[in-house]
Design a protein around this motif. Structure first.
Motif, PDB file in Angstrom:
ATOM      1  N   PRO A 340       0.818  -1.217   0.000  1.00  0.00           N
ATOM      2  CA  PRO A 340       0.000   0.000   0.000  1.00  0.00           C
ATOM      3  C   PRO A 340       0.852   1.268   0.000  1.00  0.00           C
ATOM      4  N   TYR A 341       0.375   2.275  -0.728  1.00  0.00           N
ATOM      5  CA  TYR A 341       1.007   3.584  -0.810  1.00  0.00           C
ATOM      6  C   TYR A 341      -0.021   4.670  -0.507  1.00  0.00           C
ATOM      7  N   MET A 342       0.493   5.821  -0.083  1.00  0.00           N
ATOM      8  CA  MET A 342      -0.339   7.005   0.102  1.00  0.00           C
ATOM      9  C   MET A 342       0.419   8.222  -0.433  1.00  0.00           C
ATOM     10  N   VAL A 343      -0.147   8.892  -1.414  1.00  0.00           N
ATOM     11  CA  VAL A 343       0.393  10.147  -1.929  1.00  0.00           C
ATOM     12  C   VAL A 343      -0.342  11.271  -1.217  1.00  0.00           C
ATOM     13  N   TYR A 344       0.392  12.293  -0.787  1.00  0.00           N
ATOM     14  CA  TYR A 344      -0.267  13.311   0.025  1.00  0.00           C
ATOM     15  C   TYR A 344       0.432  14.652  -0.082  1.00  0.00           C
ATOM     16  N   GLU A 345      -0.248  15.665   0.396  1.00  0.00           N
ATOM     17  CA  GLU A 345       0.260  17.031   0.473  1.00  0.00           C
ATOM     18  C   GLU A 345       1.064  17.162   1.764  1.00  0.00           C
ATOM     19  N   ALA A 346       2.358  17.451   1.644  1.00  0.00           N
ATOM     20  CA  ALA A 346       3.249  17.493   2.802  1.00  0.00           C
ATOM     21  C   ALA A 346       3.713  18.925   3.045  1.00  0.00           C
ATOM     22  N   GLY A 347       3.494  19.412   4.266  1.00  0.00           N
ATOM     23  CA  GLY A 347       3.981  20.735   4.624  1.00  0.00           C
ATOM     24  C   GLY A 347       2.867  21.702   4.943  1.00  0.00           C
ATOM     25  N   GLU A 348       3.248  22.860   5.429  1.00  0.00           N
ATOM     26  CA  GLU A 348       2.265  23.878   5.764  1.00  0.00           C
ATOM     27  C   GLU A 348       1.489  24.281   4.521  1.00  0.00           C
ATOM     28  N   ARG A 349       0.238  24.676   4.729  1.00  0.00           N
ATOM     29  CA  ARG A 349      -0.627  25.000   3.609  1.00  0.00           C
ATOM     30  C   ARG A 349       0.019  26.059   2.724  1.00  0.00           C
ATOM     31  N   LEU A 350       0.048  25.760   1.413  1.00  0.00           N
ATOM     32  CA  LEU A 350       0.604  26.640   0.374  1.00  0.00           C
ATOM     33  C   LEU A 350       2.095  26.870   0.534  1.00  0.00           C
ATOM     34  N   GLN A 351       2.755  25.989   1.290  1.00  0.00           N
ATOM     35  CA  GLN A 351       4.204  26.071   1.446  1.00  0.00           C
ATOM     36  C   GLN A 351       4.866  24.700   1.318  1.00  0.00           C
ATOM     37  N   GLY A 352       4.124  23.709   0.843  1.00  0.00           N
ATOM     38  CA  GLY A 352       4.627  22.350   0.880  1.00  0.00           C
ATOM     39  C   GLY A 352       4.910  21.745  -0.478  1.00  0.00           C
ATOM     40  N   ALA A 353       4.942  20.427  -0.504  1.00  0.00           N
ATOM     41  CA  ALA A 353       5.245  19.646  -1.691  1.00  0.00           C
ATOM     42  C   ALA A 353       4.303  18.448  -1.705  1.00  0.00           C
ATOM     43  N   ILE A 354       4.454  17.595  -2.717  1.00  0.00           N
ATOM     44  CA  ILE A 354       3.698  16.357  -2.785  1.00  0.00           C
ATOM     45  C   ILE A 354       4.647  15.206  -2.489  1.00  0.00           C
TER      46      ILE A 354
END
Length: 369
Positions: A340-354
């Motif tokens: 299993p994998y999970m792709v997600y938004e990492a980091g503070e809102r509007l300051q992060g990466a995928i």
């Protein structure tokens, strides 16, 4: 699966270990499993490989018997992208397309985009779950000005649903924050505008945002529905909740006027980024909280008929170090070869990466059950 040397593995000796065979039973209701089978969950993929670090490890065992995810690497960073109008990207959606589309650019399509004006729906593609991913040269594939249909400040939050019955990819996206729209494609790149599917006018008076929608195939016989939509609802109190609706055809929707998960139910100011999961005969919603109230992903069992509200706690514990920096959000799930994998938004809102996380059993020398 690419195996990683021991020095690349985040360490967390207090975690709960799942056997691979148990983890592989997780079934996700949306999209396409990375191996190409349907009814599994969106395939996760990676690009811009970075070695995992102890500071980035997030390894809280998930309730409900779900896999125990841990950060693996960063997929996309705004500064490395040619289309980068605002220095931020959000809301990944990953889909396996190699067994669905004729002559795709890669085996996997990763949809994402910036949020702030002008936004834009973007695409990256690759041939492996471990990357690399290539940015599509003509991003954005959907812009904030699509005449004669609309002209708005921004479009954002792509969610793509494979419609096997029509052999089409259906794209749900917002712009402005109070309007969710639908576009359709045969190749996952060139889209035809369809219609508005959700606005604040369809929700209780005083609603100010209906955005970040994801749509899933899910049977609700009592409502004559084959699809469920989850989205973020805001009102004049400026506290965001998870709302939901149902549809027979994915185009025309009925929306509950009562939130599915209220921010106050879980001790947060805001909750958002919902995703539907199924396991062991029941249905769950995973969503994120604001950073000030943990910045983690939580999980609530809603049952197959959406009649339960069993709040189970932390699904994924965001790490204090990079890339999470105390916040993880907007997950998209998948399984490849039982992992299993999970792709997600990492980091503070509007300051992060995928970023991508993987079932942590893969980091350990555990024999198959």
């Amino acid at each position: 699966m690419t195996q990683h040397d021991a020095h690349d593995r985040p360490q967390n000796p207090g975690r709960r270990i799942f056997l691979r065979a148990a983890a592989a039973t997780a079934a996700v209701t949306s999209g396409v499993i990375a191996t190409g089978a349907t009814a599994g969950g969106a395939s996760a993929a990676t690009a811009g490989a970075q070695a995992a670090t102890p500071a980035a490890a997030a390894a809280a065992a998930a309730p409900g018997g779900f896999p125990d995810y841990r950060y693996l690497k960063t997929l996309l960073t705004p500064s490395q992208l040619k289309y980068n109008p605002t220095g931020e990207i959000i809301f990944p959606c990953i889909r396996g397309v190699y067994d669905k589309l004729a002559n795709p650019l890669g085996r996997y399509y990763l949809y994402y985009g910036p949020h702030d004006a002008p936004g834009g729906i973007c695409l990256a593609y690759g041939d492996s779950l471990e990357g690399p991913f290539t940015e599509y040269t003509a991003n954005p594939i959907v812009s904030n000005n699509w005449q004669p249909h609309y002209k708005v400040s921004h479009v954002a939050s792509p969610h793509v649903l494979w419609r096997a019955d029509l052999k089409e990819l259906w794209l749900y996206f917002h712009g402005e924050n109070g309007t969710t729209r639908l576009a359709r494609s045969k190749d996952g790149i060139t889209f035809t505008y369809d219609k508005v599917v959700l606005t604040t006018a369809m929700m209780p008076a005083g609603s100010t945002e209906t955005s970040y929608a994801r749509v899933f195939a899910h049977e609700l016989p009592s409502r004559g529905a084959h699809y469920v939509m989850l989205f973020m609802l805001n009102n004049q109190s400026n506290h965001r909740d998870i709302a939901w609706g149902w549809s027979a055809d994915g185009r025309n929707w009925t929306f509950s006027q009562t939130p599915l998960v209220r921010h106050s139910d879980v001790g947060a100011n805001n909750v958002g980024g919902p995703h539907l999961l199924s396991r062991d005969g029941s249905t769950y919603v995973v969503y994120n909280t604001d950073k000030e109230h943990g910045g983690n992903m939580l999980i609530t069992e809603v049952g197959n008929d959406f009649g339960r509200r069993n709040h189970l706690g932390v699904f994924y514990d965001s790490a204090n170090g990079a890339p999470d920096n105390g916040r993880s959000a907007a997950p998209s799930f998948g399984t490849d070869k039982g992992v299993p994998y999970m792709v997600y938004e990492a980091g503070e809102r509007l300051q992060g990466a995928i970023a991508v996380a993987r079932d942590e059993v893969e980091f350990d020398s555990v024999s198959d059950a």
